[in-house]
Design a protein around this motif. Structure first.
Motif, PDB file in Angstrom:
ATOM      1  N   GLY B  52     -29.684   9.217   0.917  1.00 53.45           N
ATOM      2  CA  GLY B  52     -30.490  10.386   0.563  1.00 53.45           C
ATOM      3  C   GLY B  52     -31.932  10.032   0.845  1.00 53.45           C
ATOM      4  O   GLY B  52     -32.247   8.869   1.108  1.00 53.45           O
ATOM      5  N   CYS B  53     -32.822  11.027   0.786  1.00 49.92           N
ATOM      6  CA  CYS B  53     -34.246  10.721   0.982  1.00 49.92           C
ATOM      7  C   CYS B  53     -34.674   9.690  -0.052  1.00 49.92           C
ATOM      8  O   CYS B  53     -35.311   8.684   0.271  1.00 49.92           O
ATOM      9  N   SER B  54     -34.323   9.951  -1.326  1.00 48.09           N
ATOM     10  CA  SER B  54     -34.718   9.053  -2.409  1.00 48.09           C
ATOM     11  C   SER B  54     -34.171   7.647  -2.203  1.00 48.09           C
ATOM     12  O   SER B  54     -34.844   6.652  -2.458  1.00 48.09           O
ATOM     13  N   SER B  55     -32.935   7.570  -1.725  1.00 41.78           N
ATOM     14  CA  SER B  55     -32.291   6.270  -1.560  1.00 41.78           C
ATOM     15  C   SER B  55     -32.954   5.426  -0.476  1.00 41.78           C
ATOM     16  O   SER B  55     -32.704   4.219  -0.389  1.00 41.78           O
ATOM     17  N   GLY B  94     -30.472   9.245  -5.938  1.00 39.38           N
ATOM     18  CA  GLY B  94     -30.843  10.657  -6.047  1.00 39.38           C
ATOM     19  C   GLY B  94     -29.881  11.408  -6.957  1.00 39.38           C
ATOM     20  O   GLY B  94     -28.840  10.881  -7.356  1.00 39.38           O
ATOM     21  N   ASP B  95     -30.228  12.648  -7.261  1.00 39.45           N
ATOM     22  CA  ASP B  95     -29.346  13.455  -8.125  1.00 39.45           C
ATOM     23  C   ASP B  95     -28.016  13.708  -7.436  1.00 39.45           C
ATOM     24  O   ASP B  95     -26.962  13.696  -8.082  1.00 39.45           O
ATOM     25  N   GLY B  96     -28.047  13.905  -6.116  1.00 32.49           N
ATOM     26  CA  GLY B  96     -26.789  14.092  -5.391  1.00 32.49           C
ATOM     27  C   GLY B  96     -25.998  12.800  -5.369  1.00 32.49           C
ATOM     28  O   GLY B  96     -24.811  12.758  -5.690  1.00 32.49           O
ATOM     29  N   ASP B  97     -26.693  11.730  -5.031  1.00 28.46           N
ATOM     30  CA  ASP B  97     -26.055  10.424  -4.911  1.00 28.46           C
ATOM     31  C   ASP B  97     -25.387   9.988  -6.217  1.00 28.46           C
ATOM     32  O   ASP B  97     -24.253   9.512  -6.202  1.00 28.46           O
ATOM     33  N   CYS B  98     -26.061  10.167  -7.341  1.00 28.95           N
ATOM     34  CA  CYS B  98     -25.491   9.612  -8.580  1.00 28.95           C
ATOM     35  C   CYS B  98     -24.779  10.632  -9.445  1.00 28.95           C
ATOM     36  O   CYS B  98     -24.051  10.244 -10.356  1.00 28.95           O
ATOM     37  N   ASN B 122     -34.696  12.885  -9.380  1.00 27.48           N
ATOM     38  CA  ASN B 122     -33.969  14.139  -9.571  1.00 27.48           C
ATOM     39  C   ASN B 122     -34.784  15.327  -9.044  1.00 27.48           C
ATOM     40  O   ASN B 122     -35.584  15.919  -9.760  1.00 27.48           O
ATOM     41  N   ASN B 123     -34.535  15.680  -7.781  1.00 22.50           N
ATOM     42  CA  ASN B 123     -35.262  16.809  -7.189  1.00 22.50           C
ATOM     43  C   ASN B 123     -34.388  18.060  -7.119  1.00 22.50           C
ATOM     44  O   ASN B 123     -34.696  19.003  -6.420  1.00 22.50           O
ATOM     45  N   SER B 124     -33.292  18.033  -7.828  1.00 22.60           N
ATOM     46  CA  SER B 124     -32.343  19.138  -7.953  1.00 22.60           C
ATOM     47  C   SER B 124     -31.890  19.728  -6.619  1.00 22.60           C
ATOM     48  O   SER B 124     -31.621  20.921  -6.528  1.00 22.60           O
ATOM     49  N   THR B 125     -31.786  18.864  -5.643  1.00 18.28           N
ATOM     50  CA  THR B 125     -31.278  19.330  -4.350  1.00 18.28           C
ATOM     51  C   THR B 125     -30.824  18.144  -3.497  1.00 18.28           C
ATOM     52  O   THR B 125     -31.105  16.996  -3.841  1.00 18.28           O
ATOM     53  N   TYR B 126     -30.112  18.443  -2.424  1.00 17.16           N
ATOM     54  CA  TYR B 126     -29.806  17.423  -1.424  1.00 17.16           C
ATOM     55  C   TYR B 126     -30.913  17.504  -0.372  1.00 17.16           C
ATOM     56  O   TYR B 126     -30.788  18.238   0.613  1.00 17.16           O
ATOM     57  N   GLY B 127     -31.985  16.778  -0.604  1.00 19.37           N
ATOM     58  CA  GLY B 127     -33.118  16.862   0.303  1.00 19.37           C
ATOM     59  C   GLY B 127     -32.755  16.449   1.720  1.00 19.37           C
ATOM     60  O   GLY B 127     -33.051  17.155   2.686  1.00 19.37           O
ATOM     61  N   MET B 128     -32.080  15.325   1.828  1.00 21.88           N
ATOM     62  CA  MET B 128     -31.843  14.755   3.152  1.00 21.88           C
ATOM     63  C   MET B 128     -31.024  15.656   4.071  1.00 21.88           C
ATOM     64  O   MET B 128     -31.205  15.660   5.280  1.00 21.88           O
ATOM     65  N   THR B 129     -30.129  16.452   3.483  1.00 20.50           N
ATOM     66  CA  THR B 129     -29.277  17.298   4.319  1.00 20.50           C
ATOM     67  C   THR B 129     -29.739  18.757   4.319  1.00 20.50           C
ATOM     68  O   THR B 129     -28.936  19.665   4.467  1.00 20.50           O
TER      69      THR B 129
HETATM   70  C1  LIG Z   1     -19.720  10.310   2.258  1.00 23.73           C
HETATM   71  C2  LIG Z   1     -20.880  11.144   2.618  1.00 23.73           C
HETATM   72  N1  LIG Z   1     -20.865  12.457   2.318  1.00 23.73           N
HETATM   73  C3  LIG Z   1     -21.924  13.228   2.606  1.00 23.73           C
HETATM   74  C4  LIG Z   1     -23.013  12.691   3.223  1.00 23.73           C
HETATM   75  C5  LIG Z   1     -24.181  13.578   3.580  1.00 23.73           C
HETATM   76  N2  LIG Z   1     -25.303  13.386   2.685  1.00 23.73           N
HETATM   77  C6  LIG Z   1     -26.302  12.550   3.000  1.00 23.73           C
HETATM   78  S1  LIG Z   1     -27.518  12.514   1.838  1.00 23.73           S
HETATM   79  C7  LIG Z   1     -26.697  13.684   0.911  1.00 23.73           C
HETATM   80  C8  LIG Z   1     -27.248  14.198  -0.372  1.00 23.73           C
HETATM   81  C9  LIG Z   1     -28.415  13.469  -0.891  1.00 23.73           C
HETATM   82  O1  LIG Z   1     -28.862  14.049  -2.068  1.00 23.73           O
HETATM   83  P1  LIG Z   1     -29.651  13.203  -3.124  1.00 23.73           P
HETATM   84  O2  LIG Z   1     -28.892  12.009  -3.511  1.00 23.73           O
HETATM   85  O3  LIG Z   1     -30.068  14.125  -4.225  1.00 23.73           O
HETATM   86  O4  LIG Z   1     -30.905  12.660  -2.316  1.00 23.73           O
HETATM   87  P2  LIG Z   1     -32.243  13.395  -1.862  1.00 23.73           P
HETATM   88  O5  LIG Z   1     -32.163  13.488  -0.382  1.00 23.73           O
HETATM   89  O6  LIG Z   1     -32.337  14.714  -2.535  1.00 23.73           O
HETATM   90  O7  LIG Z   1     -33.318  12.470  -2.308  1.00 23.73           O
HETATM   91  C10 LIG Z   1     -25.493  14.060   1.511  1.00 23.73           C
HETATM   92  C11 LIG Z   1     -24.572  15.052   0.958  1.00 23.73           C
HETATM   93  C12 LIG Z   1     -23.003  11.313   3.524  1.00 23.73           C
HETATM   94  N3  LIG Z   1     -24.041  10.714   4.092  1.00 23.73           N
HETATM   95  N4  LIG Z   1     -21.922  10.562   3.208  1.00 23.73           N
END
Ligand SMILES: Cc1ncc(C[n+]2csc(CCOP(=O)(O)OP(=O)(O)O)c2C)c(N)n1
Ligand code: SF4
Ligand code: SF4
Ligand code: SF4
Ligand SMILES: [Mg+2]
Lengths: 86, 281
Positions: B52-55, B94-98, B122-129
């Motif tokens: 994710g962006c955060s990661s 990130g919020d999506g990741d965890c 926690n930006n309440s979204t999947y920023g990276m995608t």
């Molecule tokens: C197994 C798998 N599923 C889906 C994805 C696509 N993917 C990459 S980042 C992401 C979501 C990230 O959201 P978050 O953790 O909130 O990070 P943010 O970018 O918001 O900081 C997804 C669904 C992936 N890389 N690997």
């Protein structure tokens, strides 16, 4: 320099333009309106005398692009490489 | 870049890929300040992140870092901590990741009370995608996957990990940037599962879709949506809808998994030695 009633708190406000992304956060939330913006949206020092050295702009800058040198600090006013080349 | 944390960054990776005004930088700087103040040794610390962006935080830190797969940061961290209990293990996620793909790992790490420090950006979204809704998206928000407004209720991740058994739980925001290092420092020093929920802005996707066109607008929204713990206690559930309650929720002591495990190993070793002594007679 404008005359002020209180003692100046900050010796310098350094903006490292290479690191700055011109997001505007520091300008929007400066409690004393010490920061302004140039035509490209980058922050500039609007009034060093009003800066209270609260450091809020530093804490909220995502890119470590702003720095406050307090009157009481004895580090040099600006880092060697003028605009923070790194 | 100012000279505060240069030492802790991989300067050859600068600048970050993060958009102007993204909250991730504020959280990461807060983490570094916390780490500096914690007195912990960098040589004894591992930073684990997912995707994710955060990661991407792990890439920028001049620490021993491991950038793992999406949702599995806590699983990798669990393995590291179990095999090397003497290490400080930190998860930047990130919020999506965890809480979406990695939700189960979060719950079970808290339940096991393994000594990890988890910082959720926690930006309440999947920023990276490109800004799909996540489990923490506020009801009614417009996202890439909820064009007419998000219909579901968001997770309160602090309540979730508290119920699961975490020993340190706190929430703050990028607007309240001065609180970030204080909370993360407490989390780092806690022997047990620690979780710090940092409400952050994704101006590029979440902000633009929800009529907050600048990073400052997003931070104003975060400020106006934040309620401190004390005030929240006097508010009804409906008044609290859409609010971010900030403060420390849990700070307690409980037997920690790897410490208990080490004790068990010692006990069994002793028993084996005693057994060997009997066998000789
Ligand atoms: C197994 C798998 N599923 C889906 C994805 C696509 N993917 C990459 S980042 C992401 C979501 C990230 O959201 P978050 O953790 O909130 O990070 P943010 O970018 O918001 O900081 C997804 C669904 C992936 N890389 N690997
Ligand atoms: S907050 Fe930092 S990056 Fe944003 S405009 Fe100010 S100095 Fe530049
Ligand atoms: S230190 Fe405080 S008063 Fe000075 S420029 Fe920054 S935010 Fe404004
Ligand atoms: S897309 Fe959102 S979360 Fe990702 S870097 Fe840009 S602002 Fe930050
Ligand atoms: Mg996210």
């Amino acid at each position: 320099m404008a005359e002020t009633l209180h003692k100046r708190k900050a010796k310098a406000i350094n903006i490292y333009r290479k690191a700055c992304k011109a997001c505007g956060i520091c300008i929007a939330f400066c409690p004393s309106k010490s920061l302004g913006t140039d035509e490209l949206g980058y922050p500039v020092v609007a009034n060093l005398d009003t800066c209270t050295a609260c450091n809020l702009c530093v804490d909220r800058c995502p890119d470590l692009a702003i720095e406050i040198i307090k009157e009481t600090d004895n580090k040099p006013e600006k880092k060697g490489d003028e605009d923070g080349k790194k | 870049m100012n000279r505060m944390y240069e030492d802790y960054y991989r300067m050859d990776r600068m600048p970050t890929i993060w958009c102007p005004g993204c909250g991730n930088g504020i959280v990461l700087n807060g983490f570094i300040e916390a780490f500096k103040n914690s007195g912990l040794d960098r040589k004894n610390t591992v930073i684990v992140s997912g995707i994710g962006c955060s990661s991407r935080s792990a890439l920028y830190l001049d620490f021993d870092t491991i950038h793992t797969t999406h949702g599995r940061a806590i699983s990798f961290a669990t393995g590291i901590k179990q095999s090397r209990p003497e290490l400080n293990v930190v998860v930047l996620t990130g919020d999506g990741d965890c809480s979406a793909i990695g939700g189960n790992h979060l719950i079970h790490a808290a339940r096991r009370n393994i000594d990890l420090t988890v910082v959720c950006y926690n930006n309440s979204t999947y920023g990276m995608t490109n800004g799909q809704y996540s489990p923490t998206t506020p009801t009614g928000s417009i996202t890439a996957t909820s064009m007419y407004g998000f219909m579901e209720s968001p997770f309160d991740l602090c309540k979730l990990v508290e119920a699961a058994g975490a020993t340190y739980v706190a929430r703050t925001t990028t607007f309240h940037a001065k609180m970030i290092p204080m909370m993360i420092k407490n989390a780092l020093l806690k022997k047990g599962f620690s979780f710090v929920d940092c409400i952050a802005q994704c101006p590029t996707y979440f902000g633009r879709k929800n009529k907050m066109s600048t990073p400052a607008d997003m931070m104003k929204w975060i400020r106006d949506s934040s309620v401190n713990k004390k005030t929240a206690e006097t508010m009804s559930e409906s008044e609290l809808a859409g609010k971010f309650v900030i403060g420390e929720f849990v700070n307690k002591e409980k037997p920690e998994l790897t410490a208990e495990y080490t004790k068990l190993v010692e006990r069994l070793k002793l028993k084996e030695k005693e057994g060997a002594a009997y066998a000789k007679v």
